[in-house]
Design a protein around this motif. Structure first.
Motif, PDB file in Angstrom:
ATOM      1  N   ILE A 107      -0.797  -2.213   8.421  1.00  0.00           N
ATOM      2  CA  ILE A 107       0.403  -2.963   8.811  1.00  0.00           C
ATOM      3  C   ILE A 107       0.021  -4.209   9.611  1.00  0.00           C
ATOM      4  CG2 ILE A 107       2.475  -2.883  10.269  1.00  0.00           C
ATOM      5  CD1 ILE A 107       2.740   0.102   9.359  1.00  0.00           C
ATOM      6  N   LEU A 108      -0.951  -4.083  10.511  1.00  0.00           N
ATOM      7  CA  LEU A 108      -1.399  -5.237  11.303  1.00  0.00           C
ATOM      8  C   LEU A 108      -1.961  -6.353  10.427  1.00  0.00           C
ATOM      9  CD1 LEU A 108      -3.033  -3.525  14.405  1.00  0.00           C
ATOM     10  CD2 LEU A 108      -0.951  -4.913  14.351  1.00  0.00           C
ATOM     11  N   LEU A 109      -2.437  -5.996   9.239  1.00  0.00           N
ATOM     12  CA  LEU A 109      -2.947  -7.001   8.299  1.00  0.00           C
ATOM     13  C   LEU A 109      -1.826  -7.601   7.451  1.00  0.00           C
ATOM     14  CD1 LEU A 109      -6.243  -5.232   7.265  1.00  0.00           C
ATOM     15  CD2 LEU A 109      -6.043  -7.438   8.431  1.00  0.00           C
ATOM     16  N   GLY A 110      -0.583  -7.215   7.735  1.00  0.00           N
ATOM     17  CA  GLY A 110       0.558  -7.818   7.067  1.00  0.00           C
ATOM     18  C   GLY A 110       0.994  -7.149   5.783  1.00  0.00           C
ATOM     19  N   ALA A 111       0.428  -6.003   5.473  1.00  0.00           N
ATOM     20  CA  ALA A 111       0.783  -5.316   4.225  1.00  0.00           C
ATOM     21  C   ALA A 111       2.070  -4.513   4.379  1.00  0.00           C
ATOM     22  CB  ALA A 111      -0.344  -4.387   3.793  1.00  0.00           C
ATOM     23  N   ARG A 112       2.762  -4.371   3.286  1.00  0.00           N
ATOM     24  CA  ARG A 112       3.952  -3.520   3.213  1.00  0.00           C
ATOM     25  C   ARG A 112       3.466  -2.100   2.910  1.00  0.00           C
ATOM     26  NH1 ARG A 112       8.258  -3.917  -1.793  1.00  0.00           N
ATOM     27  NH2 ARG A 112       6.266  -4.046  -2.876  1.00  0.00           N
ATOM     28  N   ILE A 124       0.855  -1.175   0.000  1.00  0.00           N
ATOM     29  CA  ILE A 124       0.000   0.000   0.000  1.00  0.00           C
ATOM     30  C   ILE A 124       0.896   1.231   0.000  1.00  0.00           C
ATOM     31  CG2 ILE A 124      -1.947   1.153   1.105  1.00  0.00           C
ATOM     32  CD1 ILE A 124      -2.475  -1.872   0.420  1.00  0.00           C
ATOM     33  N   CYS A 125       0.785   2.029  -1.049  1.00  0.00           N
ATOM     34  CA  CYS A 125       1.546   3.275  -1.146  1.00  0.00           C
ATOM     35  C   CYS A 125       0.682   4.401  -0.578  1.00  0.00           C
ATOM     36  CB  CYS A 125       1.917   3.566  -2.596  1.00  0.00           C
ATOM     37  SG  CYS A 125       3.014   2.322  -3.315  1.00  0.00           S
ATOM     38  N   VAL A 126       1.206   5.083   0.410  1.00  0.00           N
ATOM     39  CA  VAL A 126       0.463   6.148   1.086  1.00  0.00           C
ATOM     40  C   VAL A 126       1.269   7.439   1.036  1.00  0.00           C
ATOM     41  CG1 VAL A 126      -0.684   4.511   2.636  1.00  0.00           C
ATOM     42  CG2 VAL A 126       1.414   5.635   3.371  1.00  0.00           C
ATOM     43  N   PRO A 127       0.587   8.579   1.082  1.00  0.00           N
ATOM     44  CA  PRO A 127       1.319   9.843   1.171  1.00  0.00           C
ATOM     45  C   PRO A 127       1.842  10.043   2.586  1.00  0.00           C
ATOM     46  CG  PRO A 127      -1.039  10.261   1.175  1.00  0.00           C
ATOM     47  CD  PRO A 127      -0.861   8.781   0.981  1.00  0.00           C
ATOM     48  N   ARG A 128       2.970  10.722   2.698  1.00  0.00           N
ATOM     49  CA  ARG A 128       3.476  11.072   4.031  1.00  0.00           C
ATOM     50  C   ARG A 128       2.403  11.875   4.765  1.00  0.00           C
ATOM     51  NH1 ARG A 128       7.707  13.389   1.477  1.00  0.00           N
ATOM     52  NH2 ARG A 128       9.014  11.743   0.674  1.00  0.00           N
ATOM     53  N   GLY A 129       2.260  11.605   6.029  1.00  0.00           N
ATOM     54  CA  GLY A 129       1.273  12.338   6.817  1.00  0.00           C
ATOM     55  C   GLY A 129      -0.135  11.819   6.657  1.00  0.00           C
ATOM     56  N   GLY A 130      -0.277  10.654   6.049  1.00  0.00           N
ATOM     57  CA  GLY A 130      -1.605  10.054   5.905  1.00  0.00           C
ATOM     58  C   GLY A 130      -2.165   9.634   7.252  1.00  0.00           C
ATOM     59  N   ASN A 131      -3.362   9.139   7.242  1.00  0.00           N
ATOM     60  CA  ASN A 131      -4.052   8.713   8.458  1.00  0.00           C
ATOM     61  C   ASN A 131      -3.260   7.593   9.131  1.00  0.00           C
ATOM     62  OD1 ASN A 131      -5.792   7.313  10.246  1.00  0.00           O
ATOM     63  ND2 ASN A 131      -7.583   8.112   9.175  1.00  0.00           N
ATOM     64  N   GLN A 132      -2.606   7.914  10.235  1.00  0.00           N
ATOM     65  CA  GLN A 132      -1.730   6.942  10.909  1.00  0.00           C
ATOM     66  C   GLN A 132      -2.493   5.786  11.543  1.00  0.00           C
ATOM     67  OE1 GLN A 132       1.729   6.870  10.563  1.00  0.00           O
ATOM     68  NE2 GLN A 132       0.978   8.282   9.011  1.00  0.00           N
ATOM     69  N   ALA A 133      -3.719   6.008  11.953  1.00  0.00           N
ATOM     70  CA  ALA A 133      -4.520   4.898  12.483  1.00  0.00           C
ATOM     71  C   ALA A 133      -4.789   3.881  11.382  1.00  0.00           C
ATOM     72  CB  ALA A 133      -5.830   5.419  13.066  1.00  0.00           C
ATOM     73  N   LYS A 134      -5.089   4.349  10.177  1.00  0.00           N
ATOM     74  CA  LYS A 134      -5.311   3.440   9.046  1.00  0.00           C
ATOM     75  C   LYS A 134      -4.009   2.737   8.674  1.00  0.00           C
ATOM     76  CE  LYS A 134      -9.573   4.652   8.065  1.00  0.00           C
ATOM     77  NZ  LYS A 134     -10.701   3.916   8.417  1.00  0.00           N
ATOM     78  N   VAL A 135      -2.905   3.478   8.659  1.00  0.00           N
ATOM     79  CA  VAL A 135      -1.612   2.880   8.320  1.00  0.00           C
ATOM     80  C   VAL A 135      -1.276   1.771   9.307  1.00  0.00           C
ATOM     81  CG1 VAL A 135       0.877   3.320   8.186  1.00  0.00           C
ATOM     82  CG2 VAL A 135      -0.734   4.895   7.081  1.00  0.00           C
ATOM     83  N   ARG A 136      -1.496   1.993  10.589  1.00  0.00           N
ATOM     84  CA  ARG A 136      -1.227   0.947  11.596  1.00  0.00           C
ATOM     85  C   ARG A 136      -2.120  -0.276  11.362  1.00  0.00           C
ATOM     86  NH1 ARG A 136      -0.686   5.467  14.700  1.00  0.00           N
ATOM     87  NH2 ARG A 136      -2.762   5.354  15.570  1.00  0.00           N
ATOM     88  N   ALA A 137      -3.388  -0.033  11.052  1.00  0.00           N
ATOM     89  CA  ALA A 137      -4.309  -1.144  10.803  1.00  0.00           C
ATOM     90  C   ALA A 137      -3.885  -1.932   9.561  1.00  0.00           C
ATOM     91  CB  ALA A 137      -5.736  -0.621  10.632  1.00  0.00           C
TER      92      ALA A 137
END
Length: 180
Positions: free
Chosen positions: A131-136, A116-129
């Motif tokens: 990552i917990l699902l095993g995505a890079r 998953i490519c995200v912009p810097r400063g994106g929603n960190q709660a979503k980014v953590r979720a």
């Protein structure tokens, strides 16, 4: 019918444009595919909205989906279609939130690698979720365009399947199941 445009990009330049119509039959087929994985979600009348418009307004309660967002419908439909076609063993997308979470969940469900490519400063709660699902996670760029360009570059380099957040016929058909 909704028109989906596919614009493969190389170096920021569209290579070609394809247009695909999404029919009711496509949405019904998506519903059949998803029925083994997603339970129907309830409707609830919104008193305030109903009073405001002078009629009944019903809300579709998608918070009962496995990741609490309707985006699971499109991403899961795309992954199911991809697996049926025997495409790439991994998926990639660009998303600052719910679509990325939906792709990560769908890939995890079937043992696929997700990037998953995200912009810097994106929603960190979503980014953590995610990552917990095993995505890079690839965290680059200040806006949404940079992650899309990064995802398209990585798609080509690694042989992954790109899942567009809204401009993909399988994603559109999957999202359309909301009304069925």
């Amino acid at each position: 019918p909704r028109q989906a445009r596919h614009e493969p990009v190389q170096g920021g330049v569209p290579l070609q444009k394809e247009t695909t119509e999404i029919s009711l039959a496509d949405v019904v087929a998506a519903q059949e595919r998803l029925s083994d994985f997603l339970a129907p979600t309830p409707l609830q009348e919104s008193t305030a909205a109903s009073e405001a418009v002078g009629g009944s307004v019903l809300l579709k309660l998608e918070m009962f989906q496995p990741i609490r967002v309707f985006k699971i419908r499109g991403a899961l439909n795309r992954v199911l279609r991809m697996r049926a076609a025997g495409l790439a063993p991994g998926v990639i997308t660009a998303s600052a939130g719910n679509h990325g979470l939906a792709v990560a969940y769908s890939a995890n469900r079937f043992g696929l690698q997700a990037t998953i490519c995200v912009p810097r400063g994106g929603n960190q709660a979503k980014v953590r979720a995610i990552i917990l699902l095993g995505a890079r996670i690839i965290d680059e760029g200040e806006d949404f365009h940079s992650p899309v360009e990064n995802a398209r570059r990585i798609e080509q380099a690694e042989g992954l399947t790109f899942i567009h957040a809204y401009d993909d016929p399988d994603v559109i058909a999957g999202q359309g199941t909301l009304v069925l």
